[in-house]
Design a protein around this motif. Structure first.
Motif, PDB file in Angstrom:
ATOM      1  N   THR A  68       0.840  -1.196   0.000  1.00 31.14           N
ATOM      2  CA  THR A  68       0.000   0.000   0.000  1.00 31.14           C
ATOM      3  C   THR A  68       0.876   1.247   0.000  1.00 31.14           C
ATOM      4  O   THR A  68       0.640   2.192  -0.752  1.00 31.14           O
ATOM      5  CB  THR A  68      -0.903   0.009   1.252  1.00 31.14           C
ATOM      6  OG1 THR A  68      -1.604  -1.224   1.290  1.00 31.14           O
ATOM      7  CG2 THR A  68      -1.888   1.142   1.211  1.00 31.14           C
ATOM      8  N   VAL A  69       1.889   1.214   0.826  1.00 31.12           N
ATOM      9  CA  VAL A  69       2.785   2.366   0.892  1.00 31.12           C
ATOM     10  C   VAL A  69       3.552   2.511  -0.425  1.00 31.12           C
ATOM     11  O   VAL A  69       3.675   3.606  -0.975  1.00 31.12           O
ATOM     12  CB  VAL A  69       3.759   2.225   2.076  1.00 31.12           C
ATOM     13  CG1 VAL A  69       4.744   3.370   2.085  1.00 31.12           C
ATOM     14  CG2 VAL A  69       2.991   2.187   3.386  1.00 31.12           C
ATOM     15  N   ARG A 101     -10.564  -3.539   2.464  1.00 35.50           N
ATOM     16  CA  ARG A 101     -10.974  -2.390   3.279  1.00 35.50           C
ATOM     17  C   ARG A 101      -9.834  -1.866   4.133  1.00 35.50           C
ATOM     18  O   ARG A 101      -9.721  -0.667   4.366  1.00 35.50           O
ATOM     19  CB  ARG A 101     -12.176  -2.772   4.150  1.00 35.50           C
ATOM     20  CG  ARG A 101     -13.408  -3.141   3.343  1.00 35.50           C
ATOM     21  CD  ARG A 101     -13.784  -2.035   2.394  1.00 35.50           C
ATOM     22  NE  ARG A 101     -14.884  -2.400   1.512  1.00 35.50           N
ATOM     23  CZ  ARG A 101     -15.353  -1.616   0.541  1.00 35.50           C
ATOM     24  NH1 ARG A 101     -14.793  -0.443   0.315  1.00 35.50           N
ATOM     25  NH2 ARG A 101     -16.354  -1.997  -0.221  1.00 35.50           N
ATOM     26  N   LEU A 102      -8.984  -2.773   4.592  1.00 37.58           N
ATOM     27  CA  LEU A 102      -7.827  -2.324   5.362  1.00 37.58           C
ATOM     28  C   LEU A 102      -6.931  -1.466   4.476  1.00 37.58           C
ATOM     29  O   LEU A 102      -6.474  -0.383   4.850  1.00 37.58           O
ATOM     30  CB  LEU A 102      -7.055  -3.533   5.899  1.00 37.58           C
ATOM     31  CG  LEU A 102      -5.745  -3.221   6.605  1.00 37.58           C
ATOM     32  CD1 LEU A 102      -5.945  -2.250   7.744  1.00 37.58           C
ATOM     33  CD2 LEU A 102      -5.086  -4.496   7.118  1.00 37.58           C
ATOM     34  N   ARG A 103      -6.707  -1.941   3.265  1.00 41.60           N
ATOM     35  CA  ARG A 103      -5.879  -1.188   2.328  1.00 41.60           C
ATOM     36  C   ARG A 103      -6.511   0.176   2.053  1.00 41.60           C
ATOM     37  O   ARG A 103      -5.834   1.197   1.998  1.00 41.60           O
ATOM     38  CB  ARG A 103      -5.719  -1.965   1.023  1.00 41.60           C
ATOM     39  CG  ARG A 103      -4.844  -1.219   0.031  1.00 41.60           C
ATOM     40  CD  ARG A 103      -4.642  -1.972  -1.259  1.00 41.60           C
ATOM     41  NE  ARG A 103      -3.756  -3.097  -1.111  1.00 41.60           N
ATOM     42  CZ  ARG A 103      -4.040  -4.328  -1.506  1.00 41.60           C
ATOM     43  NH1 ARG A 103      -5.185  -4.582  -2.062  1.00 41.60           N
ATOM     44  NH2 ARG A 103      -3.171  -5.289  -1.347  1.00 41.60           N
ATOM     45  N   GLN A 104      -7.817   0.163   1.943  1.00 40.90           N
ATOM     46  CA  GLN A 104      -8.512   1.414   1.648  1.00 40.90           C
ATOM     47  C   GLN A 104      -8.315   2.456   2.755  1.00 40.90           C
ATOM     48  O   GLN A 104      -8.046   3.618   2.493  1.00 40.90           O
ATOM     49  CB  GLN A 104     -10.003   1.111   1.457  1.00 40.90           C
ATOM     50  CG  GLN A 104     -10.821   2.316   1.090  1.00 40.90           C
ATOM     51  CD  GLN A 104     -12.281   1.953   0.871  1.00 40.90           C
ATOM     52  OE1 GLN A 104     -12.667   0.776   0.912  1.00 40.90           O
ATOM     53  NE2 GLN A 104     -13.093   2.953   0.636  1.00 40.90           N
ATOM     54  N   LEU A 109      -5.566   7.385   4.700  1.00 38.76           N
ATOM     55  CA  LEU A 109      -4.822   8.118   5.725  1.00 38.76           C
ATOM     56  C   LEU A 109      -3.462   8.571   5.191  1.00 38.76           C
ATOM     57  O   LEU A 109      -3.013   9.690   5.442  1.00 38.76           O
ATOM     58  CB  LEU A 109      -4.645   7.263   6.982  1.00 38.76           C
ATOM     59  CG  LEU A 109      -5.941   6.862   7.698  1.00 38.76           C
ATOM     60  CD1 LEU A 109      -5.616   6.035   8.934  1.00 38.76           C
ATOM     61  CD2 LEU A 109      -6.772   8.080   8.078  1.00 38.76           C
ATOM     62  N   ILE A 110      -2.805   7.679   4.433  1.00 42.69           N
ATOM     63  CA  ILE A 110      -1.495   8.057   3.887  1.00 42.69           C
ATOM     64  C   ILE A 110      -1.689   9.155   2.839  1.00 42.69           C
ATOM     65  O   ILE A 110      -0.918  10.118   2.759  1.00 42.69           O
ATOM     66  CB  ILE A 110      -0.772   6.842   3.263  1.00 42.69           C
ATOM     67  CG1 ILE A 110      -0.581   5.742   4.301  1.00 42.69           C
ATOM     68  CG2 ILE A 110       0.579   7.254   2.700  1.00 42.69           C
ATOM     69  CD1 ILE A 110      -0.153   4.407   3.730  1.00 42.69           C
ATOM     70  N   GLY A 111      -2.760   9.019   2.054  1.00 40.96           N
ATOM     71  CA  GLY A 111      -3.060  10.036   1.047  1.00 40.96           C
ATOM     72  C   GLY A 111      -3.234  11.400   1.694  1.00 40.96           C
ATOM     73  O   GLY A 111      -2.697  12.409   1.224  1.00 40.96           O
TER      74      GLY A 111
END
Ligand code: ADP
Length: 514
Positions: A68-69, A101-104, A109-111
């Motif tokens: 994800t990062v 959903r976790l990735r979302q 949040l990172i976005g």
């Protein structure tokens, strides 16, 4: 959106003038923004209608966080910003939950952190709070800490209310809809946690949530990058040169976790001195991980000196930098750099890379594979795999055709399920990419027919569903209909490659045993 984003990706891979590339790139980012907005709105209406259900499947947690990062890493290129990721080695590797959903939530949040941080650090962490057995599961805390503009206490109260932003100038300056955090909170709650914020205006913010995650029931098999077994790294001496302390710590912990010995230096000069000192000892450095952007002596310069001084044995240099700072290939080679890795460093990728070079540095190790699709699965036939694509949308058809051609596969494209069934009767295919929603005969029905006709005959043609609306239960529905895998639209190259690799390597193995 599939047509817009996918075709534009293809366009960006062609020869373009600088001006055209700029325009196509604007289409890309606008397309991504629009897709994000549509998804937000769809999600919100699903949540409000009580239709959003949380999945429970097995997945690899470390991979998910790191990937994800990594997917967002391009956003820090060219900025004075470090994007760091750190997964506590104590966190269970395989867990059961809702990876999508976790990735979302993490992406969101990172976005936000990226949006509201101009310089400094964004540090993404996953840590184990408590280990639990069975139903109750372990508590894993995910956090995104930034050194951005921060949020005043008054505004913090409104953050999670939909369509609200910290202050009214936010939209003008940063865009956005004020939906992201409201969705994150709802999703986190559905998963058994909650999103919390700690922030100081002008200093930065930390958004975090803790989820109960049960251990996986089985070990998921989607190993995209295979890192060598930990035994390979026992006592391997690795040297890290990086001016950022958090980065040094992350690299050190990640490598020590698999048994490496790690030493570090905070700059080029100090690093070179340490390498020279080590040469006389019985254990010289085998690997040097070098940060690119450092004050005084940067990574390239340091690499050039290592190259020039002809150390014996000469260490394998792996350069770590943000995507935007990648020098030309010739320059990388000329500086004696074995591999250039983009930040944030994903542990598995780094280990895979170390493994790849271990042979060269006198330590044989296997299990790493970074070759193109057909080479990687060791395709045995002389002719490329034949892929049948059933898709009613002309833009998507073209997109699939081009993608497959680029992968070196032979594609035949038909318009609907009925034609797919006919094509299957007339010829042999190694795989079918089957759109689910099609006129005349949809993908599920066509799959059913194909499977019935296979009964009594030898063989099983793998079918990968292509679907726009991946709702809970869809996966089970597709599998029950006889499909082997599915890929969500808009189609991304990486996803298609993963699915094809999965089914074609099985075909290949079957061929071997005949
Ligand atoms: P959007 O980003 O679309 O505006 P969000 O719900 O994600 O919507 O965020 C709401 C608001 O919260 C943002 O507009 C911003 O004012 C504030 N915010 C969120 N994350 C951060 C952050 N990391 N740093 C500073 N402000 C933030």
């Amino acid at each position: 959106m599939n047509g817009i984003i996918g075709m534009n990706d293809l366009l960006l891979e062609t020869e373009l003038t600088a001006e055209q590339e700029e325009y196509a790139d604007a289409v890309r980012s606008s397309g991504e923004a629009l897709l994000a907005l549509i998804n937000d709105i769809l999600d919100f209406s699903k949540i409000e209608a009580g239709k959003l259900e949380i999945e429970s499947v097995d997945f690899e947690l470390v991979d998910l966080v790191e990937e994800t990062v990594a997917l967002l890493a391009h956003k820090v290129s060219g900025c004075d910003l470090e994007l760091l990721v750190e997964v506590d080695p104590a966190v269970p590797r395989y867990v059961r939950g809702d990876p999508t959903r976790l990735r979302q939530v993490l992406t969101n949040l990172i976005g936000n952190a990226l949006k509201f941080t101009e310089k400094g650090e964004i540090h993404v962490t996953a840590e184990l709070l408590s280990r639990g057995e069975g139903e109750e599961g372990s508590a894993v805390r995910f956090a995104v800490r930034d050194t951005g503009i921060g949020i005043p206490p008054e505004a913090q109260k409104k953050l999670f209310i939909k369509f609200s932003q910290a202050d009214s100038s936010t939209t003008r300056k940063y865009g956005g809809t004020g939906l992201g955090l409201a969705i994150c909170r709802q999703l986190a709650r559905l998963m058994g946690g909650d999103v919390e914020v700690e922030s100081t205006a002008g200093e930065g913010s930390t958004f975090s949530f803790t989820l109960p995650l049960r251990e996986a029931e089985s070990t998921p098999s989607s190993q995209r990058i295979a890192a060598p077994p930990a035994a390979c790294f026992q006592d391997l001496l690795v040297f890290v040169i990086d001016d950022n302390r958090t980065n040094r710590t992350i690299l050190r912990k990640g490598l020590e976790g698999v048994g490496c010995d790690v030493e570090t230096a905070a700059g080029g000069e100090a690093g070179l001195a340490a390498i020279r000192r080590r040469l006389d000892s019985t254990r010289p450095f085998r690997f040097v991980l070098l940060d690119m952007m450092m004050p005084e002596m940067d990574g390239m310069e340091t690499a050039r000196v290592i190259q020039r001084e002809r150390f014996d044995p000469s260490p394998v240099i792996i350069m770590i930098s943000s995507i935007g700072n990648r020098p030309a290939r010739a320059e990388i080679e000329e500086a004696g750099i074995a591999k250039w890795i983009a930040k944030p460093v994903r542990r598995k990728m780094l280990l895979a890379e170390l493994g790849r070079w271990m042979g060269a540095s006198g330590r044989p190790c296997s299990g790493v594979d970074v070759r193109p699709l057909l080479e990687k699965i060791g395709w045995r036939r002389e002719s490329p795999p034949r892929i049948l694509v059933a898709e009613d949308n002309p833009v998507n058809r073209k997109l699939a055709e081009r993608l497959l051609a680029k992968l070196g596969l032979d594609a035949k494209v038909v318009d609907d399920g009925a034609e797919a069934v006919d094509a299957c009767r007339a010829g042999e295919y190694d795989c079918i990419l089957m759109d689910v929603q099609m006129p005349r005969m949809d993908g599920l029905e066509a799959t059913g027919l194909i499977r019935r006709e296979e009964v009594g005959r030898e063989g099983h043609v793998p079918i990968i569903a292509l679907t726009a609306n991946a709702m809970k239960g869809d996966r089970e529905r597709f599998l029950a209909a006889g499909m082997d895998d599915y890929v969500a639209k808009p189609i991304r190259r990486g996803e298609i490659v993963r699915a094809l690799e999965n089914v074609l390597s099985k075909t290949n193995r079957a061929a071997r045993t005949v």
